[in-house]
Design an enzyme around this catalytic site. Structure first.
Site, short mmCIF file in Angstrom:
data_model
loop_
_atom_site.label_atom_id
_atom_site.label_comp_id
_atom_site.label_asym_id
_atom_site.label_seq_id
_atom_site.Cartn_x
_atom_site.Cartn_y
_atom_site.Cartn_z
N LYS A 52 0.84 -1.21 0.00
CA LYS A 52 0.00 0.00 0.00
C LYS A 52 0.88 1.26 0.00
CE LYS A 52 -3.75 -2.56 2.06
NZ LYS A 52 -4.47 -3.03 3.25
N GLN A 96 -4.97 -1.64 9.36
CA GLN A 96 -4.76 -2.96 8.75
C GLN A 96 -5.37 -4.04 9.64
OE1 GLN A 96 -3.30 -3.49 5.65
NE2 GLN A 96 -4.03 -5.58 5.96
N ASP A 119 -11.05 2.51 3.36
CA ASP A 119 -11.31 1.07 3.23
C ASP A 119 -12.80 0.81 2.98
OD1 ASP A 119 -9.32 -0.86 3.17
OD2 ASP A 119 -8.87 -0.65 5.31
#
Ligand code: NAP
Length: 290
Positions: A52, A96, A119
């Site tokens: 990422k 995460q 997200d």
């Protein structure tokens, strides 16, 4: 059989984003900024976070990685998220997953400002996405849609079977493919662990498109797939010999498919690309650019 190549598609999307960012920066704006929160030392998470951050560099974004120990208290994480929410220099934040067991994952997701929730896991974004409103769409599901769009795979009026109903993959992709989105309007069956085997086989054998996200190597076998089907393999499983495989018996299933995603180099790449799209959208929202 043709490959739905996530590397090629993601590189093309990131290149488009990078051009836009170059234009914004040339006009005097700061770069888009993503913040990544990583708790503990889970090896796969380390690798996802690394890709990422790398993708941020390719897109021309700033990024920072905030590391917390495995034993961090939920309150400390919540306090840090509150600071990031209030920081105008950060456009998007991701935590995460998975988090250690002593931390309530939903508390953490709910604490993220929906306007920075790149997200797309916050209930506000999930609700907006479900209702067909403007939203940050869950990145893996959105990445799959972008991949289908890139390769011009017809979805409208097709029969899709999604296997797995997690909030981060199976559920959102089933909604997105059935909704009246640019990539959608399919008839979708969502299968899960309680789906009887015979019913699952009936469904997958008729499916034009199969999306599998169960986390079981070799779950989709050749006999479950009709000739010419499109197969999207979301699974990422590390075998004992160190090899990375998906949920599909690629060698045999690929012989029957019209299109199939490889693992690695398929959906994983697209998840990261979709995060970049969402971060750009958060930035554009911040500066009233769209
Ligand atoms: P998850 O939360 O464990 O969900 C798995 C889903 O599969 C659950 O809904 C479960 O049903 C269902 N399931 C399990 N066994 C089944 C069976 N025998 N028959 C039918 N359904 C079954 O996993 P996830 O987070 O969605 O991830 C799934 C896989 O995708 C994992 O390999 C993960 O590493 C990978 N992944 C990849 C990406 C990417 O970017 N490529 C992103 C996220 C995840 P229940 O709900 O009843 O338990």
């Amino acid at each position: 059989m043709k490959l739905l190549d996530g590397k090629i598609c993601a590189a093309s999307l990131v290149s488009e984003i990078s051009k836009k960012v170059t234009g914004y920066v040339a006009s005097g704006l700061r770069k888009p900024h993503m913040t990544v929160i990583l708790v503990g030392e889970h090896a796969p998470s380390e690798s996802y976070v690394k890709s990422k951050i790398k993708s941020c560099e390719s897109a021309g974004f700033e990024s920072d990685l905030l590391r917390f120990s495995e034993n961090v208290m939920e309150a400390e994480l919540l306090a840090r998220i509150a600071e990031i929410n209030a920081d105008p220099a950060t456009d998007g934040v991701i935590v995460q997953l998975p988090l250690p067991k002593h931390i309530n994952q939903q508390h953490i997701i709910n604490a993220i400002d929906p306007e920075k929730d790149i997200d797309g896991f916050h209930p506000t974004n999930f609700g907006r996405m479900t209702l067909g409103q403007k939203a940050f769409r869950p990145a893996t599901a959105y990445g799959i849609c972008k991949l289908l769009q890139f390769y011009e795979i017809p979805v409208k009026a097709k029969h899709c079977v999604v296997i797995g109903r997690s909030n981060i993959v199976g559920k959102p992709i089933s909604i997105m493919l059935s909704n009246d989105f640019e990539i959608g309007n399919a008839t979708v069956t969502l299968a899960h662990i309680e789906t009887p085997r015979e019913l699952l086989l009936d469904e997958t054998r008729r499916a034009d498109i199969i999306v599998v996200a169960v986390g079981i190597p070799g779950f989709i076998t050749e006999d479950m797939v009709k000739e010419g089907a499109v197969v999207i393999d979301v699974g990422i499983n590390r075998l004992e010999n160190g090899k990375l495989v998906g949920d599909v018996d690629f060698e045999n299933v690929s012989k029957k498919c019209s299109w199939i995603t490889p693992v690695p180099g398929g959906v994983g790449r697209m998840t990261v690309a979709a995060l970049m799209i969402n971060t750009l959208m958060a930035y554009q929202n911040n500066f009233d650019l769209i």
